[in-house]
Write an enzyme that holds these catalytic residues in place. Structure first.
Site, PDB file in Angstrom:
ATOM      1  N   CYS A 108      -0.957   2.474   5.618  1.00  0.00           N
ATOM      2  CA  CYS A 108      -1.050   1.720   4.364  1.00  0.00           C
ATOM      3  C   CYS A 108      -0.681   0.259   4.671  1.00  0.00           C
ATOM      4  CB  CYS A 108      -0.116   2.305   3.306  1.00  0.00           C
ATOM      5  SG  CYS A 108      -0.564   4.005   2.875  1.00  0.00           S
TER       6      CYS A 108
ATOM      7  N   CYS B 161      12.150   0.530  -0.117  1.00  0.00           N
ATOM      8  CA  CYS B 161      10.867   1.154   0.210  1.00  0.00           C
ATOM      9  C   CYS B 161      10.118   0.396   1.287  1.00  0.00           C
ATOM     10  CB  CYS B 161       9.955   1.154  -1.009  1.00  0.00           C
ATOM     11  SG  CYS B 161      10.525   2.190  -2.306  1.00  0.00           S
TER      12      CYS B 161
ATOM     13  N   CYS C  34      16.862   9.934  -0.387  1.00  0.00           N
ATOM     14  CA  CYS C  34      15.483   9.678   0.020  1.00  0.00           C
ATOM     15  C   CYS C  34      15.317  10.197   1.451  1.00  0.00           C
ATOM     16  CB  CYS C  34      15.233   8.170  -0.072  1.00  0.00           C
ATOM     17  SG  CYS C  34      13.577   7.683   0.376  1.00  0.00           S
TER      18      CYS C  34
ATOM     19  N   CYS D 100       4.527   7.279  10.673  1.00  0.00           N
ATOM     20  CA  CYS D 100       3.508   7.727   9.717  1.00  0.00           C
ATOM     21  C   CYS D 100       2.139   7.404  10.279  1.00  0.00           C
ATOM     22  CB  CYS D 100       3.693   7.030   8.373  1.00  0.00           C
ATOM     23  SG  CYS D 100       2.646   7.706   7.063  1.00  0.00           S
TER      24      CYS D 100
ATOM     25  N   GLU E 228      15.811   7.261   9.327  1.00  0.00           N
ATOM     26  CA  GLU E 228      16.792   6.729   8.403  1.00  0.00           C
ATOM     27  C   GLU E 228      16.836   7.591   7.149  1.00  0.00           C
ATOM     28  OE1 GLU E 228      16.574   2.078   9.737  1.00  0.00           O
ATOM     29  OE2 GLU E 228      15.372   2.749   8.052  1.00  0.00           O
TER      30      GLU E 228
ATOM     31  N   CYS F 298       2.994  -1.261   4.015  1.00  0.00           N
ATOM     32  CA  CYS F 298       4.165  -0.456   4.375  1.00  0.00           C
ATOM     33  C   CYS F 298       4.579  -0.714   5.815  1.00  0.00           C
ATOM     34  CB  CYS F 298       3.848   1.024   4.184  1.00  0.00           C
ATOM     35  SG  CYS F 298       5.226   2.105   4.619  1.00  0.00           S
TER      36      CYS F 298
HETATM   37  N1  SAH Z   1       3.748   8.786   2.308  1.00  0.00           N
HETATM   38  C1  SAH Z   1       4.354   9.011   1.041  1.00  0.00           C
HETATM   39  C2  SAH Z   1       5.854   8.799   1.004  1.00  0.00           C
HETATM   40  C3  SAH Z   1       6.439   7.590   1.697  1.00  0.00           C
HETATM   41  S1  SAH Z   1       6.293   6.012   0.953  1.00  0.00           S
HETATM   42  C4  SAH Z   1       3.661   8.167  -0.008  1.00  0.00           C
HETATM   43  O1  SAH Z   1       2.780   7.401   0.335  1.00  0.00           O
HETATM   44  O2  SAH Z   1       3.966   8.304  -1.183  1.00  0.00           O
HETATM   45  C5  SAH Z   1       7.315   5.995  -0.452  1.00  0.00           C
HETATM   46  C6  SAH Z   1       6.891   4.935  -1.463  1.00  0.00           C
HETATM   47  O3  SAH Z   1       7.236   3.614  -1.034  1.00  0.00           O
HETATM   48  C7  SAH Z   1       5.399   4.924  -1.672  1.00  0.00           C
HETATM   49  O4  SAH Z   1       5.058   4.796  -3.011  1.00  0.00           O
HETATM   50  C8  SAH Z   1       5.000   3.708  -0.895  1.00  0.00           C
HETATM   51  O5  SAH Z   1       3.754   3.290  -1.295  1.00  0.00           O
HETATM   52  C9  SAH Z   1       6.126   2.762  -1.199  1.00  0.00           C
HETATM   53  N2  SAH Z   1       6.193   1.608  -0.290  1.00  0.00           N
HETATM   54  C10 SAH Z   1       5.867   1.583   1.002  1.00  0.00           C
HETATM   55  N3  SAH Z   1       6.025   0.340   1.512  1.00  0.00           N
HETATM   56  C11 SAH Z   1       6.474  -0.434   0.510  1.00  0.00           C
HETATM   57  C12 SAH Z   1       6.855  -1.820   0.422  1.00  0.00           C
HETATM   58  N4  SAH Z   1       6.803  -2.626   1.483  1.00  0.00           N
HETATM   59  N5  SAH Z   1       7.280  -2.277  -0.770  1.00  0.00           N
HETATM   60  C13 SAH Z   1       7.362  -1.448  -1.825  1.00  0.00           C
HETATM   61  N6  SAH Z   1       7.019  -0.149  -1.809  1.00  0.00           N
HETATM   62  C14 SAH Z   1       6.577   0.361  -0.646  1.00  0.00           C
END
Ligand code: SAH
Length: 379
Positions: free
Chosen positions: A131, A353, A120, A127, A107, A134
Site C-alpha cells: 500500500c 499507524c 494492536c 507485509c 512491534e 504505509c
Molecule cells: N493489512 C491490514 C492491517 C494493517 S494496517 C489492513 O490493511 O487493514 C492497519 C491500518 O493502518 C490500515 O487501515 C492501514 O491502512 C492504516 N495505515 C497504514 N499506514 C498508515 C499511515 N502511514 N498513516 C495512517 N494510517 C495508516
C-alpha cells in the site's frame, strides 16, 4: 518518552522440536493430547493454566500427574516472545519490540483509554501488499507469524501490564499492526479462537477486530468461521484511486469487496463494518470523494474511521489539514454516517499507524505532529 530494556518473560530459545502449546486452540490441544494417549479434558486444564492463571511452567500445573508433566516438558513448551525494547509515549501508549525465532522482530502497541485498553497486534513480519501510504510496505514481506506468536503477543502485554500494577488491562485486540491478517488465515483463526473462547482469554468477539485491505475469498471464509468485528481499509471510493493506494484492489476490486463486506455485516447482527479511510491531502479528501464514499457504502451498517495520515521518511503524501478532515467528516455525518477521527497516539515512539517497522533502526525524528481528533483506534 521513556525507554528501557524490558525483562524477558521466557528464557528459552532451546525449544526446537517441542511444540509451542500457545499456538493450539481447544481442538488443537485435544488433538495434541490424543497423540499422547491422554483424554480430551486435558485441553481444558491446560487452557485454564495458561490463560486464566498465567502459568507457563508445566511443573506448577498441580492437577496433572508428575508423569504427564514430565512427558509434557519433553514434548512441548509454552513460550512467549521476548521483549528486546520497551517504550512509553508521553500519552501513555506503550510499545514493545518483540524478538521472534529466526532473528525477526515485531512491534506490539498498547493504547490505553479511559474505559478500555486496545492492543494492536501483528499477523506477519512485514507485509506483501505494498500500500503506497504505509511504511510497513517499504520493508517487504518476511514471513507469516505462527498462531503461537500471535497469541504470545497478547499474553506478553497482559503479563507486562499486570506486572506494572497500574490497573491497565487489555480489553480490545485489533489486528492492525504489521501484516495482512487475511493472508495468514491458518494461523490467525486459531489465535482468534484462543482470544475469544471461554477457557482462553475470553474477550468478547465484538472486542476483537480484524483489519483487512480486502482479501475477498478469505473474508468470505472468515464470515463462515467467526463473528469478530471487521475493519476494512478502504481509503478510496473508486477503483482507479484504490488501485493506486491499495494495490490488492486490482485483484479484488470494489464490486467484489463491497458485497463481501455487506454479507459479513449481515452475518453478524447488530454490528457494523468499520471503514478505515486515511486522509491524504489532495488525494482522497475532497467533498466529491466524501460523496462518492457515502454512495459506495449506501445502506451497509457502517462506521467510518478517518485516519490522519502518519508520515514517514520517504512518504509521498501529506496529511489533510485539520479543517479538511472536519469538513469531510461533517459531510459524511450529514449523509447519515457515524464518523470518528482517529486520534493519533504514540507518534513520538513511532507506534502510530503505518509506522510499525519490525527491526531496530535509527529513527529520524518526525517533524510532523498529526492533528488531534476525537477518537482512537479499536472497535
Ligand atoms: N493489512 C491490514 C492491517 C494493517 S494496517 C489492513 O490493511 O487493514 C492497519 C491500518 O493502518 C490500515 O487501515 C492501514 O491502512 C492504516 N495505515 C497504514 N499506514 C498508515 C499511515 N502511514 N498513516 C495512517 N494510517 C495508516
Amino acid at each position: 518518552m521513556t525507554s528501557s530494556p524490558a525483562k524477558s518473560v521466557s528464557d528459552s530459545g532451546a525449544g526446537a522440536g517441542r511444540t509451542n502449546l500457545l499456538g493450539l486452540d481447544r481442538d488443537g490441544l485435544q488433538g495434541f493430547f490424543a497423540g499422547m494417549g491422554e483424554k480430551p479434558f486435558r485441553a481444558k486444564q491446560l487452557l485454564q493454566w495458561i490463560y486464566q492463571r498465567g502459568v507457563y511452567d508445566f511443573d506448577a500445573m498441580t492437577d496433572l500427574s508428575r508423569g504427564l508433566r514430565e512427558r509434557l516438558s519433553a514434548q512441548a513448551r509454552i513460550e512467549l516472545p521476548r521483549a528486546i525494547f520497551d517504550q512509553r509515549s508521553v500519552d501513555g501508549t506503550r510499545k514493545w519490540l518483540l524478538s521472534l525465532d529466526g532473528g525477526n522482530a515485531i512491534e506490539l502497541v498498547f493504547i490505553p483509554e479511559a474505559r478500555r485498553g486496545t492492543l494492536c497486534v501483528s499477523s506477519q513480519v512485514g507485509c506483501a501488499l505494498d500500500c503506497s501510504f504505509c511504511s510497513t510496505a517499504q520493508q517487504g514481506f518476511a514471513r507469516n507469524l505462527t498462531a503461537a506468536e500471535i497469541v504470545g503477543q497478547v499474553l506478553y502485554a497482559v503479563d507486562a501490564l499486570a506486572a506494572e500494577g497500574e490497573g491497565r488491562r487489555v480489553t480490545n485486540v485489533v489486528f492492525m499492526g504489521m501484516g495482512e491478517p487475511l493472508l495468514n488465515m491458518e494461523q490467525v483463526l486459531p489465535a482468534v479462537a484462543l482470544l475469544t473462547e471461554d477457557y482462553g482469554l475470553c474477550l468478547s468477539r465484538r472486542r476483537v477486530t480484524i483489519s483487512t485491505s480486502g482479501i475477498v475469498p478469505a473474508l468470505r471464509r472468515l464470515a463462515d468461521r467467526t463473528q469478530i468485528s471487521l475493519a476494512v481499509s478502504l481509503h478510496a471510493a473508486n477503483n482507479a484511486l484504490r488501485d493506486e493506494l491499495v494495490p490488492i484492489n486490482r485483484k479484488y476490486p470494489l464490486e467484489q469487496l463491497m458485497p463481501a463486506c455487506r454479507d459479513y455485516a449481515a452475518r453478524t447482527p447488530h454490528r457494523r463494518i468499520t471503514w478505515e479511510y486515511v486522509m491524504l491531502d489532495g488525494v482522497n479528501d475532497s467533498d466529491a470523494d466524501a460523496d462518492d464514499l457515502a454512495r459506495l457504502l449506501g445502506d451497509i451498517p457502517s462506521k467510518i474511521n478517518l485516519i490522519p495520515f502518519n508520515p514517514f521518511p520517504g512518504a509521498r503524501y501529506r496529511c489533510s489539514s485539520k479543517r479538511r478532515i472536519e469538513l469531510f467528516s461533517e459531510r459524511l455525518y450529514r449523509a447519515g454516517f457515524t464518523v470518528t477521527v482517529r486520534r493519533t497516539r504514540g507518534d513520538d515512539i513511532d507506534g502510530a499507524c503505518g509506522q510499525l517497522v519490525g527491526r531496530v533502526q535509527d529513527r529520524t525524528r518526525r517533524q510532523f505532529r498529526a492533528e488531534r481528533g476525537e477518537e482512537v483506534t479499536g472497535a
